[in-house]
Design a protein around this motif. Sequence first.
Motif, short mmCIF file in Angstrom:
data_model
loop_
_atom_site.label_atom_id
_atom_site.label_comp_id
_atom_site.label_asym_id
_atom_site.label_seq_id
_atom_site.Cartn_x
_atom_site.Cartn_y
_atom_site.Cartn_z
N LEU A 139 -18.42 8.61 -47.19
CA LEU A 139 -19.37 8.08 -48.17
C LEU A 139 -19.36 8.94 -49.43
O LEU A 139 -20.27 8.82 -50.26
CB LEU A 139 -20.78 8.03 -47.56
CG LEU A 139 -20.94 7.14 -46.32
CD1 LEU A 139 -22.40 7.13 -45.85
CD2 LEU A 139 -20.45 5.73 -46.59
N VAL A 140 -18.34 9.76 -49.57
CA VAL A 140 -18.20 10.58 -50.78
C VAL A 140 -17.71 9.69 -51.91
O VAL A 140 -16.59 9.17 -51.87
CB VAL A 140 -17.23 11.75 -50.55
CG1 VAL A 140 -17.10 12.58 -51.83
CG2 VAL A 140 -17.70 12.62 -49.40
N GLY A 141 -18.56 9.46 -52.89
CA GLY A 141 -18.19 8.60 -53.99
C GLY A 141 -18.12 7.14 -53.62
O GLY A 141 -17.53 6.33 -54.37
N ARG A 142 -18.69 6.75 -52.49
CA ARG A 142 -18.63 5.37 -52.02
C ARG A 142 -20.01 4.93 -51.55
O ARG A 142 -20.81 5.76 -51.11
CB ARG A 142 -17.62 5.23 -50.87
CG ARG A 142 -16.18 5.54 -51.29
CD ARG A 142 -15.30 5.73 -50.07
NE ARG A 142 -13.90 5.91 -50.39
CZ ARG A 142 -13.34 7.07 -50.71
NH1 ARG A 142 -14.09 8.16 -50.78
NH2 ARG A 142 -12.06 7.14 -50.98
N PRO A 143 -20.32 3.63 -51.59
CA PRO A 143 -21.65 3.17 -51.20
C PRO A 143 -21.91 3.31 -49.71
O PRO A 143 -20.99 3.14 -48.89
CB PRO A 143 -21.66 1.70 -51.64
CG PRO A 143 -20.23 1.31 -51.73
CD PRO A 143 -19.47 2.54 -52.12
N THR A 144 -23.15 3.59 -49.37
CA THR A 144 -23.53 3.72 -47.96
C THR A 144 -23.26 2.43 -47.20
O THR A 144 -22.97 2.46 -45.99
CB THR A 144 -25.03 4.09 -47.86
OG1 THR A 144 -25.28 5.24 -48.66
CG2 THR A 144 -25.42 4.40 -46.43
N ALA A 145 -23.31 1.29 -47.87
CA ALA A 145 -23.15 -0.01 -47.22
C ALA A 145 -21.82 -0.13 -46.47
O ALA A 145 -21.72 -0.88 -45.50
CB ALA A 145 -23.26 -1.13 -48.24
#
Length: 423
Positions: A139-145
């Motif tokens: 989730l580094v630099g990415r949405p939790t979804a």
Amino acid sequence: MSPAPSEPPAPLPAPTVAVVGIGADGWAGLPDTARSALLEAEVLIGAERQLGLLPPVCAGRRVPWPSPLRPAVRRLLTADAGARIAVLASGDPMFYGIGRALTEELGAGSLRVLPHPSSVSYACARLGWPLEDTETVTLVGRPTARLAAALHDGRRLLVLSADGATPVAVAALLRESGFGPSRMRVLEQLGGMDEDCLDGTADSWAHPPGDPLNVIAVDCRSTPDAMRLGAVPGLPDEAYESDGQLTKRHVRAATLGVLAPAPGELLWDIGGGSGSIAVEWLRTHPSCRALTVERDPVRAGRITRNAARLGVPALRVITGRAPDALAGLPAPDAVFVGGGLTAPGLLDACWDALPPGGRLVANTVTLESEALLAEWYRRLGGDLVRLAVAHAVPVGGFTGWRQAMPVTQWSVRKAPSTPSGDN
């Protein structure tokens, strides 16, 4: 007579950049080879936290990465071309690390990568989880979804956190997805002197945001009434928010089977409706890519919500009318047309955009579009099938069949020798 020996391969260029993995234990945890590379470096590039782990004896000029990082990689390396450069990375540089960007910019032959155990290796060692059986989601630099697509009852996940607040966001997503009973352990500062572990379940998670350097271990457990979302196409229709414009479950499964997604491939989904074809294409593999074109802005917003809830927020939604909205898009590996078939030039534009080996699949329930598909089938071949599904329903005190509208499906693969347009 023996054949003459072949010429030896040309040597790779001498590495100019050392990429050194470092853990929370800092200098003390580095082997001699990594220490030597850092001691010899004239320029040291890394995050502020990583640079702070080095002792004063590392005399190279220290350059922190700016934000955003990726656009600065080439600029910083070019500015110090010819100098001995060392780049610091967290753990293994080639595992969701800076090593990928450096390889893309410089080529593998210009790098000397010195990996350190990754946070995932440390986490599995602490938990007693076999690494090969544990799925990792970053989730580094990415949405939790995007975590939602990996949730399956009984699975073990390691989540790479973006910061100290990520565990709270993960707990909320688990609850919303029907996985509130899942056990969560937040492993902080793995391998360092301040290593710690916070334990709990998503339902009862009350720990405040903690150390930004953490990995979340999730034992997935669903609630008894949670909707089951399998790993293959054909999710329940109820998984989608819809106004009725939805490729239904059984037809959807058959359609994805013909589209045959493979890792890394790009799908064009024309006439997205509720986005179900593109969503389930993306769920087949994390590297799959998809974009959907939908003329109705209300439906386009609905597609975006469906994609996020089902764990594929990277779905690109384009609001516009095809074929005009297709101009300038990256070439697809496969195209699905679920609406707007009779729009002038649509099938021509889709066929022309496909590379050799690409697949085109079109579904319709109207006679007008069926006639069009029959004509294209006559010209290009492929498969023309009719899909019919009936559901058992009450008929008085008995049970009978209710027939859904039959779907005509045309599928074709573009052969290497087939020119664009007609045969």
